[in-house]
Each structure stands twice: as C-alpha cells, then as structure tokens.
Write a protein that holds these residues in place. Structure first.
Motif, PDB file in Angstrom:
ATOM      1  N   HIS A 187      30.667  34.209  74.283  1.00 40.63           N
ATOM      2  CA  HIS A 187      31.811  35.080  74.900  1.00 40.63           C
ATOM      3  C   HIS A 187      31.965  35.751  76.162  1.00 40.63           C
ATOM      4  N   THR A 188      33.201  35.399  76.636  1.00 39.88           N
ATOM      5  CA  THR A 188      33.132  35.615  77.949  1.00 39.88           C
ATOM      6  C   THR A 188      34.290  36.846  78.216  1.00 39.88           C
ATOM      7  N   ALA A 189      34.015  37.286  79.677  1.00 38.68           N
ATOM      8  CA  ALA A 189      35.122  38.204  80.011  1.00 38.68           C
ATOM      9  C   ALA A 189      35.115  37.882  81.750  1.00 38.68           C
ATOM     10  N   HIS A 190      36.329  37.550  82.175  1.00 34.56           N
ATOM     11  CA  HIS A 190      36.513  37.321  83.236  1.00 34.56           C
ATOM     12  C   HIS A 190      36.037  38.128  84.510  1.00 34.56           C
ATOM     13  N   LEU A 191      35.643  37.557  85.596  1.00 29.65           N
ATOM     14  CA  LEU A 191      34.819  38.276  86.469  1.00 29.65           C
ATOM     15  C   LEU A 191      35.475  38.009  87.916  1.00 29.65           C
ATOM     16  N   SER A 192      35.700  36.795  88.373  1.00 28.16           N
ATOM     17  CA  SER A 192      36.353  36.506  89.605  1.00 28.16           C
ATOM     18  C   SER A 192      36.866  34.921  89.713  1.00 28.16           C
ATOM     19  N   THR A 193      37.779  34.640  90.223  1.00 28.02           N
ATOM     20  CA  THR A 193      38.431  33.364  90.432  1.00 28.02           C
ATOM     21  C   THR A 193      38.557  33.249  92.272  1.00 28.02           C
ATOM     22  N   HIS A 194      37.870  32.158  92.771  1.00 24.81           N
ATOM     23  CA  HIS A 194      37.889  32.053  94.301  1.00 24.81           C
ATOM     24  C   HIS A 194      38.154  30.652  94.518  1.00 24.81           C
ATOM     25  N   ASP A 195      38.333  30.542  95.847  1.00 25.41           N
ATOM     26  CA  ASP A 195      38.674  29.245  96.131  1.00 25.41           C
ATOM     27  C   ASP A 195      37.352  28.360  96.669  1.00 25.41           C
ATOM     28  N   MET A 196      37.405  26.953  96.417  1.00 27.40           N
ATOM     29  CA  MET A 196      36.348  25.988  96.735  1.00 27.40           C
ATOM     30  C   MET A 196      37.054  25.354  98.171  1.00 27.40           C
ATOM     31  N   LEU A 197      35.730  25.219  98.996  1.00 26.48           N
ATOM     32  CA  LEU A 197      36.313  24.913 100.445  1.00 26.48           C
ATOM     33  C   LEU A 197      35.577  23.627 100.773  1.00 26.48           C
ATOM     34  N   ALA A 198      36.000  22.876 101.636  1.00 30.14           N
ATOM     35  CA  ALA A 198      35.448  21.661 101.922  1.00 30.14           C
ATOM     36  C   ALA A 198      34.467  21.899 103.273  1.00 30.14           C
ATOM     37  N   VAL A 199      33.384  21.509 103.415  1.00 25.84           N
ATOM     38  CA  VAL A 199      32.453  22.016 104.491  1.00 25.84           C
ATOM     39  C   VAL A 199      31.941  20.859 105.006  1.00 25.84           C
ATOM     40  N   MET A 200      31.745  20.770 106.489  1.00 27.14           N
ATOM     41  CA  MET A 200      31.402  19.791 107.420  1.00 27.14           C
ATOM     42  C   MET A 200      30.714  20.159 108.493  1.00 27.14           C
ATOM     43  N   PRO A 201      30.050  19.409 109.207  1.00 26.35           N
ATOM     44  CA  PRO A 201      29.320  19.895 110.640  1.00 26.35           C
ATOM     45  C   PRO A 201      30.578  20.067 111.785  1.00 26.35           C
ATOM     46  N   ALA A 202      30.234  21.065 112.516  1.00 23.90           N
ATOM     47  CA  ALA A 202      31.065  21.384 113.600  1.00 23.90           C
ATOM     48  C   ALA A 202      31.322  20.320 114.349  1.00 23.90           C
ATOM     49  N   GLY A 203      32.434  19.883 114.842  1.00 23.04           N
ATOM     50  CA  GLY A 203      32.479  18.532 115.866  1.00 23.04           C
ATOM     51  C   GLY A 203      33.104  17.587 114.905  1.00 23.04           C
ATOM     52  N   HIS A 204      33.057  17.418 113.683  1.00 22.49           N
ATOM     53  CA  HIS A 204      33.120  16.430 112.611  1.00 22.49           C
ATOM     54  C   HIS A 204      34.568  16.169 112.717  1.00 22.49           C
TER      55      HIS A 204
END
Length: 287
Positions: free
Chosen positions: A154-171
């Motif tokens: 049984h669930t109660a919604h808490l949060s929805t948030h974005d997924m992000l791509a991550v990469m090294p700086a300079g990529h």
C-alpha cells in the motif's frame, strides 16, 4: 516457549551470531546460547547449523523465524492499539529509507511527525529498494520509501523528480543542453543495481537503445565516483545529488525521464498505529 526466547531467536538470526545477538540484547553469550538450546528442545528441531564461518538457519529455523516475527509484531501492537483507541500514539516507528530520500524528503516529514507525536520512538535505517521491500514484507520495517510501482504494497505518493544523464566534465556529451538515450549507446555505461534499474532498462528497451553496460554500482554516490574517474556515463536521479559534483556534470534527458517515490506499508489495514499516523502526516504535509 517464551517471548524472550523468540526475541533471542530473531536477534541471533539478524545479527548472524550468538555474540553479536548478546551485545544487542544486553544478555551474556552463554544466556543467548541457552535460550536457543531450550527453544530447540521445545520445538524438537535444530534452528541453526553451526559451522566454522558462523551459523546459518535450518529450514525449521527459517520457518520458526517467520512465525516469531509475526508473533512479536502482534504482541507489540497490543499496547499501541489500546493506546490509539484512546487517542494516544505511542510505541516505535521502524522507518526504512533510500539514502537519496532521507535528507531531502524524509527528514522534514520526520520533524513534523515527532513534533506531533513526541512519545513515538523512531528507528531509521537505510537500504536499496529491494532491501526495503523485503523489510516491509517480513515486518522488519513498518514504513518504507520505495520506488513506484510497488506491487503488493500500500503506497502514498511522496515525490516525483527527474532522472539525469551524468558524464565526466569535458566529455563530448557535456557540451549539449540535453542528452538522448541514443547518445549514450556505444559508450561504457554504469548501471545502478538499485530501484532505478528497471526504469532505466525499460526506457532503453522502449527506445530500442542498446546500453553498453560496462559496470554496475549500488547507488548514486558510487556511480558519481566512477563517472568522475572516467569509467563511463550513467543516469541517476536528481534527488539527493550533492551541490558540488566536482569532475562530473549532469544533463537533462530528452525525452525526460522521471522517478516516483512513495511511502509504503505492507498492509494499511494491519499496520501499527505509528505507521498509520506517519502516512496521515504525509497527507497533511507539503514537501
């Protein structure tokens, strides 16, 4: 058979040994051993196998442990339910959280809850999504933060948030304003083993993007360290990311991908009053 013996059984099973169980329960190691030996004689079966590397539950022990947890949970609920009938919320709340949600979502909710119910003791422990679901189903936690969907809970919604791509700086991808899943194909990919894994894999399958999974890691912190070391690229939730990412950069995904979290209980009809009160607090709280 006594409740004290059942508590010792649970402590030995969860702590993985008699000495650790004795430390947790405040008993001597010989007293813990005697309690288990007496319980085994009463039940007529060995509950643990002793070997050189420690102990392990027998099949009889696994069944006894399940019933012991159920018995103690219902016993502990007697006082809490009687108090709740007179409008008092007391006892203990065992709350399991994802590390990324503890400081960002759960802490503020806990502050409001403990202000309202100062007599409730809160035990907070963290784990990955699979751990939390298991703790909820076997009663080790009464409320948990889980990734949706969560069938059987049984669930109660808490949060929805974005997924992000991550990469090294300079990529090369760091120069783009947004990153498509197709842009990640053919590059070493670091895949989470936590609750976001099905979300990422389903999105990649729907987009017909074959990810080159070179590494797997448990959570965002480990993934960020691996990305910073130049081992690959990845996708992580925006929730809980540190303000200073160091040698790592994030970019939004195109099209966007989101993760939804919820507070969950095994059963809303058979949960502790503290757990019901915590869900009610969420309904009245603005995160």
């Amino acid at each position: 058979m006594t409740l004290a013996q059942l508590r010792v059984l649970i402590a030995v099973a969860e702590r993985g040994g008699f000495t650790a169980a004795a430390e947790e329960s405040g008993m001597s190691q010989p007293a813990v051993s005697r309690a288990i030996a007496t319980l085994e004689r009463e039940l007529g079966a060995a509950l643990f196998v002793r070997h050189r590397d420690g102990i392990a539950l027998t099949e009889a022990g696994r069944r006894a442990l399940t019933r012991a947890r159920e018995a103690l949970r219902h016993f502990d609920l007697i006082r809490a339910d009687v108090a709740a009938a007179s409008g008092q919320i007391t006892g203990e709340l065992r709350l399991a959280s994802l590390p990324s949600a503890t400081g960002t979502l759960v802490a503020r909710l806990l502050r409001a809850f403990t202000d309202r119910y100062p007599q409730v003791r809160v035990r907070l422990f963290e784990g990955v999504d699979d751990d939390i679901r298991e703790w909820l189903h076997r009663g080790a936690a009464e409320v948990g933060v889980v990734t949706l969907p969560a069938p059987g809970l049984h669930t109660a919604h808490l949060s929805t948030h974005d997924m992000l791509a991550v990469m090294p700086a300079g990529h090369p991808l760091a120069a783009r304003k947004a990153v498509r899943l197709a842009d990640l194909a053919g590059r070493p990919f670091i895949l989470t083993t936590a609750g976001c894994r099905p979300l990422i894999m389903s999105a990649a399958q729907a987009a017909q993007v074959p990810l080159d999974i070179a590494f797997e890691a448990g959570g965002p912190a480990a993934i960020l360290e691996m990305v910073a070391a130049g081992l690959g690229v990845s996708i992580v939730p925006a929730l809980g990311l540190p303000a200073d990412l160091g040698a790592v950069v994030t970019r939004p995904l195109d099209p966007g991908m989101t993760r939804s979290l919820a507070l969950a209980v095994a059963s809303v009809h058979d949960c502790a009053p503290t757990a019901r009160a915590f869900l009610d607090e969420l309904a009245a709280f603005t995160l």
